[in-house]
Design an enzyme around this catalytic site. Structure first.
Site, PDB file in Angstrom:
ATOM      1  N   ARG A 102     -52.227  99.960  85.812  1.00 21.28           N
ATOM      2  CA  ARG A 102     -52.219  99.255  84.528  1.00 21.28           C
ATOM      3  C   ARG A 102     -53.181  98.077  84.553  1.00 21.28           C
ATOM      4  NH1 ARG A 102     -49.841  94.616  82.601  1.00 21.28           N
ATOM      5  NH2 ARG A 102     -48.314  94.331  84.244  1.00 21.28           N
TER       6      ARG A 102
ATOM      7  N   HIS B 158     -49.688  93.664  92.611  1.00 23.64           N
ATOM      8  CA  HIS B 158     -50.556  92.617  92.068  1.00 23.64           C
ATOM      9  C   HIS B 158     -51.085  91.813  93.244  1.00 23.64           C
ATOM     10  CE1 HIS B 158     -51.906  89.179  89.803  1.00 23.64           C
ATOM     11  NE2 HIS B 158     -51.519  89.709  88.659  1.00 23.64           N
TER      12      HIS B 158
ATOM     13  N   HIS C 120     -45.318  94.806  91.604  1.00 27.42           N
ATOM     14  CA  HIS C 120     -45.374  94.152  90.298  1.00 27.42           C
ATOM     15  C   HIS C 120     -44.975  95.032  89.132  1.00 27.42           C
ATOM     16  CE1 HIS C 120     -46.649  91.232  87.386  1.00 27.42           C
ATOM     17  NE2 HIS C 120     -47.577  92.016  86.882  1.00 27.42           N
TER      18      HIS C 120
ATOM     19  N   SER D 145     -49.387  95.604  79.367  1.00 25.15           N
ATOM     20  CA  SER D 145     -47.963  95.925  79.260  1.00 25.15           C
ATOM     21  C   SER D 145     -47.382  95.290  78.003  1.00 25.15           C
ATOM     22  CB  SER D 145     -47.184  95.424  80.476  1.00 25.15           C
ATOM     23  OG  SER D 145     -45.817  95.546  80.208  1.00 25.15           O
TER      24      SER D 145
ATOM     25  N   ALA E  47     -39.718  95.216  74.516  1.00 26.34           N
ATOM     26  CA  ALA E  47     -39.711  96.558  73.928  1.00 26.34           C
ATOM     27  C   ALA E  47     -38.427  96.787  73.134  1.00 26.34           C
ATOM     28  CB  ALA E  47     -39.854  97.611  75.027  1.00 26.34           C
TER      29      ALA E  47
ATOM     30  N   GLN F  42     -47.713  99.396  90.815  1.00 22.93           N
ATOM     31  CA  GLN F  42     -48.817  98.449  90.980  1.00 22.93           C
ATOM     32  C   GLN F  42     -48.448  97.271  91.875  1.00 22.93           C
ATOM     33  OE1 GLN F  42     -50.212  95.758  87.586  1.00 22.93           O
ATOM     34  NE2 GLN F  42     -51.920  97.146  87.893  1.00 22.93           N
TER      35      GLN F  42
ATOM     36  N   ASP G 243     -32.231 100.696  86.317  1.00 31.53           N
ATOM     37  CA  ASP G 243     -31.019 101.358  85.792  1.00 31.53           C
ATOM     38  C   ASP G 243     -31.358 102.493  84.829  1.00 31.53           C
ATOM     39  OD1 ASP G 243     -30.079  99.127  87.057  1.00 31.53           O
ATOM     40  OD2 ASP G 243     -28.934  98.336  85.362  1.00 31.53           O
TER      41      ASP G 243
ATOM     42  N   PHE H 131     -59.694  88.885  81.486  1.00 32.25           N
ATOM     43  CA  PHE H 131     -58.657  89.381  82.378  1.00 32.25           C
ATOM     44  C   PHE H 131     -59.237  90.562  83.139  1.00 32.25           C
ATOM     45  CE2 PHE H 131     -54.037  89.064  83.020  1.00 32.25           C
ATOM     46  CZ  PHE H 131     -53.805  87.799  82.521  1.00 32.25           C
TER      47      PHE H 131
ATOM     48  N   ARG I 269     -56.424  95.365  89.510  1.00 35.11           N
ATOM     49  CA  ARG I 269     -55.487  94.910  90.540  1.00 35.11           C
ATOM     50  C   ARG I 269     -55.424  95.816  91.756  1.00 35.11           C
ATOM     51  NH1 ARG I 269     -50.881  93.206  86.133  1.00 35.11           N
ATOM     52  NH2 ARG I 269     -52.142  91.495  85.326  1.00 35.11           N
TER      53      ARG I 269
ATOM     54  N   LEU J  54     -45.277  85.477  90.937  1.00 34.11           N
ATOM     55  CA  LEU J  54     -46.610  85.820  90.455  1.00 34.11           C
ATOM     56  C   LEU J  54     -47.481  84.607  90.136  1.00 34.11           C
ATOM     57  CD1 LEU J  54     -48.075  88.508  89.711  1.00 34.11           C
ATOM     58  CD2 LEU J  54     -47.780  87.770  87.351  1.00 34.11           C
TER      59      LEU J  54
ATOM     60  N   THR K 131     -50.538  84.333  87.924  1.00 39.74           N
ATOM     61  CA  THR K 131     -51.189  85.204  86.935  1.00 39.74           C
ATOM     62  C   THR K 131     -52.687  85.375  87.187  1.00 39.74           C
ATOM     63  OG1 THR K 131     -51.821  85.408  84.610  1.00 39.74           O
ATOM     64  CG2 THR K 131     -51.325  83.204  85.364  1.00 39.74           C
ATOM     65  N   GLU K 132     -53.147  86.551  86.795  1.00 35.58           N
ATOM     66  CA  GLU K 132     -54.566  86.865  86.854  1.00 35.58           C
ATOM     67  C   GLU K 132     -55.382  85.881  86.014  1.00 35.58           C
ATOM     68  OE1 GLU K 132     -54.789  91.115  86.785  1.00 35.58           O
ATOM     69  OE2 GLU K 132     -56.472  90.966  85.413  1.00 35.58           O
TER      70      GLU K 132
END
Ligand SMILES: Cc1cc2nc3c(=O)[nH]c(=O)nc-3n(C[C@H](O)[C@H](O)[C@H](O)COP(=O)(O)OP(=O)(O)OC[C@H]3O[C@@H](n4cnc5c(N)ncnc54)[C@H](O)[C@@H]3O)c2cc1C
Length: 597
Positions: free
Chosen positions: A412, A239, A370, A417, A17, A237, A218, A117, A283, A249, A251-252
């Site tokens: 989510r 997972h 997660h 994300s 981001a 969430q 933070d 997914f 999830r 993790l 992954t899915e």
């Protein structure tokens, strides 16, 4: 001596981001990025599975279906105007990444490959749709590297290993941020017309988590201390597939490629909880199913874990049972080699941490903390909004996991994300630059570093009776047990009391390292203070919400309650008290319905 820098726009955070925001802001305004980590070490680099966009490369799909799936996945708490905006922008965003050079995995004829997914469906047949674009199981890594290269190419200025500790507000307007330079311990003031927070999440509050060590919240803690509310913090969430005990993790995408979950009896239990979409349910649904299976005594060895089986025999057997086909209509069948080529990093993790080969043995998994659905409230331009009426705080922006737009609502969907980072990172960058060009610098306060110095000296002045590590351990265990997959009034009250107690004990922690160079003891202790604050906000928001929705499941209030709770929580930290308020959810096309999978 304090160093003072001046920029039109300062971005705090160098993850997906932050880099996206910086790239767009810098096109028009003098921009700098502050990051506590070297940017390519940001958690975005750990994202494995994919970025969702309805390209329709392998089968019919549309941004409208993506919108509906996201609304439904959010358990109707997401703001539908924002979701629609994101899902439509997602398509161009993925092509933009491609044009920047991102090495996506490809179809045989050269288009961007896509895979199924959780929660992403063909809205007509209700079957899983291939919407996740990916670069094997290193999608986030590739996004981060690609964006960083673009930033370097565009000469964006980076302050690497600078940790922001305070936001400067004067008369309700942004004046800048204060950060400590890790290598020297010196404080720096960044005088800015606009500040964009892109500091990621706070999953380190929980004992078992997939999140990086840097995920200490933070950004949320800094703004909350300056009177800005946090939105929907009760929604975190879990997972379903973290490596047992470690939380790392899986992954899915492993289930997207055909992996199946089993309980100790060898039952494919998701058949009972989500008869249509089964192992690809969203999830929250799977994590709750695991909890219920555990309560029924169906966890493996009574140790609260399950098996995720992606061996070719199992994948092929269940593909046949489910009638799964390849895009050309032929039956879906895989070899060990094909599985390995789709999930090489996962295979590595299994080998390294468990000593197993996932194409031969099942992987022991359990729910892992997660993703933060909640965070700093913003509108779709990334502007931070500070009350029930969505009043904008001039010059302040947030994007990525730290922000709550809210596109994820109560839960989510996987791959959403990375879309959120790219879409809202971009728009917050564009808007912040535009704002800065039309604004003057707000004069700095007389002593801009006062509050940070005060916080630091308090950490050095504790009696030393308490140890930070012990407090952290107790907080994480308490949060995992009582503010985890399932919650009750009793458990939440217990957690609130415990966290308050830990906050008191925290005052007796003393940072003994008085050095200036890379004083990680000081910074990690400060981060623990942030986590304690966010733990309290989370538990208080969760206690008030007497319903179950998405990632917030109350054992004592099992039903979703749209009459009383179809609204966003806002939580203000008023000195030692948490004050709660609420604002409506934006509903455009999709009135709430029961969620079935
Ligand atoms: C293991 C894992 C796998 C995932 N897989 C997927 C996936 O396949 N698809 C998907 O859509 N999502 C996935 N997610 C979620 C997604 O990766 C994250 O939500 C997203 O990458 C967060 O990006 P961000 O830019 O908000 O934060 P980050 O990338 O974490 O960046 C945060 C930045 O803020 C900086 N920072 C933090 N605090 C400070 C401070 N005080 N001062 C200065 N800088 C600071 C850090 O240095 C860092 O640069 C996954 C998450 C995890 C943990």
């Amino acid at each position: 001596m304090t160093n003072i820098h001046q920029y039109d726009v300062v971005v705090v955070g160098g993850g997906g981001a932050g880099l996206m925001a910086a790239m767009y802001a810098s096109q028009r305004a003098k921009t700098a990025v502050i990051s506590k980590l070297y940017p390519v070490r940001s958690h975005t680099g750990a994202a494995q599975g994919g970025i969702g966009a309805a390209l329709g490369n392998l089968e019919e799909d549309s941004p409208e279906w993506h919108t509906f799936d996201t609304v439904k996945g959010s358990d109707y708490l997401g703001d539908q105007d924002a979701i629609e905006f994101m899902c439509h922008e997602a398509v161009q965003a993925v092509y933009d990444l491609e044009h920047m050079g991102l090495p996506f995995s490809r179809t045989a004829d050269g288009r961007i490959a896509q895979r199924p997914f959780g929660g992403h469906t063909n809205n007509v047949t209700k079957k899983p749709v291939r919407r996740a674009c990916y670069a094997s199981d290193r999608t986030g890594h590739m996004i981060l590297q690609t964006l960083y290269q673009q930033c370097i190419k565009n000469n964006i200025l980076f302050y690497d290993e600078f940790q922001a500790m305070d936001l400067l507000l004067v008369d309700g307007k942004v004046a800048g941020v204060v950060a400590v330079e890790l290598a020297t311990g010196e404080l720096h003031v960044f005088h800015a017309k606009a500040v964009i927070f892109a500091t990621g999440g706070h999953g380190r509050i929980w004992e078992i988590t997939s999140n990086a060590y840097a995920y200490t919240g933070d950004g949320c803690a800094i703004v909350a201390r300056r009177g800005i509310p946090l939105e929907d913090m009760e929604f975190f969430q879990f997972h379903p597939t973290g490596i047992y005990k470690l939380g790392i993790l899986i992954t899915e995408a492993v289930r997207g490629e055909g992996g199946i979950l089993f309980n100790k009896k060898g039952e494919r239990f998701m058949e009972r909880y989500a008869p249509t979409i089964k192992d690809l349910a969203s999830r929250d649904v799977i994590s709750r199913a695991m909890y219920l299976e555990t309560r029924a005594g169906n966890d493996v060895n009574g140790q609260r874990f399950f098996y995720l089986d992606v061996t070719p025999e199992t994948v092929n057997k269940y593909a046949e049972i489910d009638g799964r086909t390849r895009p050309d209509g032929t039956p879906y069948r895989v070899t060990a080699q094909e599985i390995l080529s789709k999930i090489p990093d996962i295979a590595d993790f299994c080998q390294t941490y468990l000593g197993i080969d996932p194409t031969r043995q099942p992987i022991p998994v359990q729910p892992t903390a997660h993703y933060a659905m909640g965070g700093i409230p913003t509108n779709i331009m990334g502007q931070v909004v500070i009350d029930e009426q969505n009043t904008v705080l001039p010059g302040l922006y947030a994007a990525g996991e730290v922000a709550c737009v809210s596109v994820h609502g109560a839960n989510r969907l996987g791959t959403n994300s990375l879309v959120d980072l790219i879409v809202f990172g971009k728009h917050s960058g564009i808007h912040a630059a535009e704002f800065a060009l039309g604004a003057d610098f707000v004069p700095l306060p007389a002593d801009p570093t006062e509050y940070v110095r005060e916080q630091i000296s308090r950490l050095h002045a504790g009696s030393g009776k308490e140890k930070a590590a012990a407090i952290a351990r107790e907080m994480k265990a308490e949060m995992f047990d009582h503010v985890g997959v399932f919650r009750t009034q009793e458990g939440l009250e217990h957690a609130i009391q415990k966290i308050r107690e830990l906050q008191e004990r925290f005052k007796d922690v003393r940072v003994t390292d008085s050095g200036k160079i890379f004083n990680m003891e000081l910074l990690q202790t400060w981060e623990l203070g942030n986590m304690l604050d966010l733990a309290l906000v989370t538990a208080q928001s969760a206690l008030a919400r007497t319903e179950s929705r998405g990632g917030h499941a109350r054992d004592d209030y099992p039903a979703r309650d749209d009459v009383n709770w179809l609204k966003h929580t806002l939580a203000w930290m008023d000195r030692d008290q948490i004050r709660l308020g609420y604002k409506p959810v934006v509903i455009t096309k999709y009135p709430p319905k029961e969620r079935t999978y």
